[in-house]
Write a protein that holds these residues in place. Structure first.
Motif, PDB file in Angstrom:
ATOM      1  N   ARG A 176     -22.821   0.298 -11.904  1.00 28.07           N
ATOM      2  CA  ARG A 176     -22.214   1.609 -12.151  1.00 28.07           C
ATOM      3  C   ARG A 176     -21.194   1.569 -13.285  1.00 28.07           C
ATOM      4  N   GLY A 177     -21.152   0.473 -14.042  1.00 21.09           N
ATOM      5  CA  GLY A 177     -20.281   0.413 -15.208  1.00 21.09           C
ATOM      6  C   GLY A 177     -18.841   0.064 -14.906  1.00 21.09           C
ATOM      7  N   VAL A 178     -18.551  -0.505 -13.736  1.00 19.32           N
ATOM      8  CA  VAL A 178     -17.195  -0.932 -13.425  1.00 19.32           C
ATOM      9  C   VAL A 178     -16.909  -2.219 -14.200  1.00 19.32           C
ATOM     10  N   ALA A 179     -15.859  -2.220 -15.001  1.00 16.18           N
ATOM     11  CA  ALA A 179     -15.526  -3.371 -15.831  1.00 16.18           C
ATOM     12  C   ALA A 179     -14.614  -4.332 -15.074  1.00 16.18           C
ATOM     13  N   VAL A 180     -14.641  -5.591 -15.490  1.00 16.84           N
ATOM     14  CA  VAL A 180     -13.803  -6.622 -14.888  1.00 16.84           C
ATOM     15  C   VAL A 180     -12.879  -7.190 -15.950  1.00 16.84           C
ATOM     16  N   ARG A 181     -11.597  -7.298 -15.604  1.00 12.22           N
ATOM     17  CA  ARG A 181     -10.610  -7.940 -16.477  1.00 12.22           C
ATOM     18  C   ARG A 181     -10.058  -9.148 -15.736  1.00 12.22           C
ATOM     19  N   VAL A 182     -10.312 -10.336 -16.268  1.00 15.22           N
ATOM     20  CA  VAL A 182      -9.825 -11.557 -15.646  1.00 15.22           C
ATOM     21  C   VAL A 182      -8.447 -11.885 -16.212  1.00 15.22           C
TER      22      VAL A 182
END
Length: 456
Positions: free
Chosen positions: A192-198
């Motif tokens: 669904r296009g949820v981005a991840v920022r580590v």
């Protein structure tokens, strides 16, 4: 409904908004005073941006690298942008995908829409148009699914998630990629296009020391007074919910008796209010640089990208910008929803202290990461939900402020009520729609404040 307008009707609504007037921002090399506010600067006058507290200006100069004139101009432009964004939100309806200001000094407004046909009309109002894929309402619904799921997982490796309006996406911040993926999949949002920022940072609560003025809980830990409030004849102040529980006693910075926690919510939200005894008087003041005081004029919520300043006794008086609204933070002590994420630094001991944008109260310090030497991130609990949930009235420098009161019409405008952007009311037989989230002041009736209300 606004969301069902035809393209032609929507364009007509946008065209009817009127021309945008901005203060010209001088360069750093030559910084003459900004132009005197004319009739067009209604929003700036209403929100106190024409004569902002000197403490705010000084901190903006230091932390944002601005001249005094640039700081003044930015605050005026942000006030005007907030009103214009509210009108465009109402006109775009379901197409609306968010609004933000950008530029170190200009506070240029961008409004996002999911339909390219809206772009020319948005630009005609002096705002940049961004055509994106997903409306704001959908992004907020996706984040709410993460909120509902995270309570079951309780992973310390996914401490923050929020809607990134300029990027038109939901972001999960995690210390490990696998932890973020697990949360997204558990919420049913894979693909669904949820981005991840580590990122390595883990926000923690800012407790045990003073922010604004100090107060002590049950003779021990210290926290910070946020803003003065009233509830009927009872005076008091708001602060962070993690600072104390209902019934806990407080003493002032001089260790004399002060009051009692009347209500507190944590986790879920991070809010509390303390009722004080007759030895204390509620004022509209907050402490700025060097302990010098300034006053708040209201609680109009600022846009993403707007300048914001914070007071804290541990780290002092600092400014930065609003990065996201409505973020969720998973502290070790519990998850808190609806926080505002900023790039203002803070340190342990700043909890409960006030965040302001110009002369408008924004919220109270909750927690963060980093420090004021190397830089950091700070989250605050917005003040309007505190006022609304606990039935409080913000103490302001405005005249005519009143407590909530009854009215014959169920939807009549009421001083002291907290209104959300897009909400409609009746006043003197006329319908109005709210442009910016705020608590109504007695002098802010809809017919007198086009910065906050649009006649329908």
């Amino acid at each position: 409904m606004v969301g069902r307008h035809t393209v032609g009707a929507r364009r007509a609504a946008l065209t009817a908004l009127g021309a945008l007037v901005l203060v010209q921002v001088p360069s750093a090399a030559a910084a003459p005073p900004p132009p005197a506010p004319g009739p067009a600067h209604l929003a700036a006058r209403t929100l106190g941006a024409v004569r902002p507290p000197s403490q705010v200006l000084r901190a903006m100069e230091r932390d944002l690298g601005l001249t005094r004139s640039q700081a003044r101009a930015r605050l005026v432009n942000e006030a005007e942008a907030g009103t214009r964004a509210g009108r465009l939100r109402n006109a775009l309806g379901g197409h609306f995908a968010g609004a933000w200001v950008s530029g170190a000094t200009s506070a240029e407004l961008t409004v996002a829409t999911t339909h390219a046909t809206d772009a020319s009309a948005i630009r005609a109002q002096g705002a940049k148009a961004a055509v994106v894929a997903t409306p704001l309402s959908t992004l907020q619904a996706l984040k709410e699914r993460l909120d509902a799921t995270a309570g079951r997982l309780r992973s310390r490796d996914t401490p923050v998630w929020y809607v990134d309006v300029p990027a038109n996406r939901v972001v999960v911040q995690a210390t490990r990629q696998a932890a973020a993926t697990a949360l997204v999949e558990a919420a049913g949002l894979a693909g669904r296009g949820v981005a991840v920022r580590v990122a390595a940072e883990r926000p923690g609560l800012r407790k045990d020391l003073v922010g604004g003025d100090a107060y002590y809980i049950n003779g021990g830990a210290r926290c910070s007074i946020g803003f003065s409030v009233t509830k009927g004849s009872q005076q008091g102040f708001v602060s962070a919910g993690h600072c104390g529980r209902p019934g806990d006693g407080t003493t002032g910075s001089d260790r004399t008796g002060q009051g009692t926690f009347e209500a507190s919510t944590f986790p879920g939200k991070d809010m509390s209010w303390v009722g004080v005894n007759s030895g204390w008087t509620a004022t509209a003041d907050f402490e700025g640089q060097g302990g010098r005081r300034a006053s708040v004029a209201g609680s109009v919520q600022a846009l993403v990208g707007a300048a914001v300043c914070r007071s804290g006794s541990t780290s002092g008086w600092h400014c930065g910008t609003i990065r996201q609204l409505g973020a969720t933070v998973q502290y070790a002590e519990g998850t808190v929803n609806g926080l505002t994420r900023t790039d203002v630094c803070s340190e342990p001991g700043d909890s409960g202290g006030p965040f302001v944008s110009g002369a408008q109260a924004q919220g109270t310090t909750s927690g963060g990461s980093g420090n004021c030497t190397s830089g950091g991130t700070t989250f605050f609990q917005p003040v309007n939900p505190i006022l609304g949930d606990f039935g409080l009235t913000l103490k302001t420098a405005q005249t005519g402020a009143q407590s909530p009161q009854g009215d014959a019409a169920a939807d009549a405008w009421l001083p002291g009520h907290v209104y959300e952007a897009g909400q409609t009311v009746s006043h003197s037989g006329v319908r109005y729609q709210c442009l910016q989230t705020h608590q109504a002041q007695g002098v802010w009736s809809p017919d007198a404040t086009p910065a906050l209300w649009q006649r329908l």
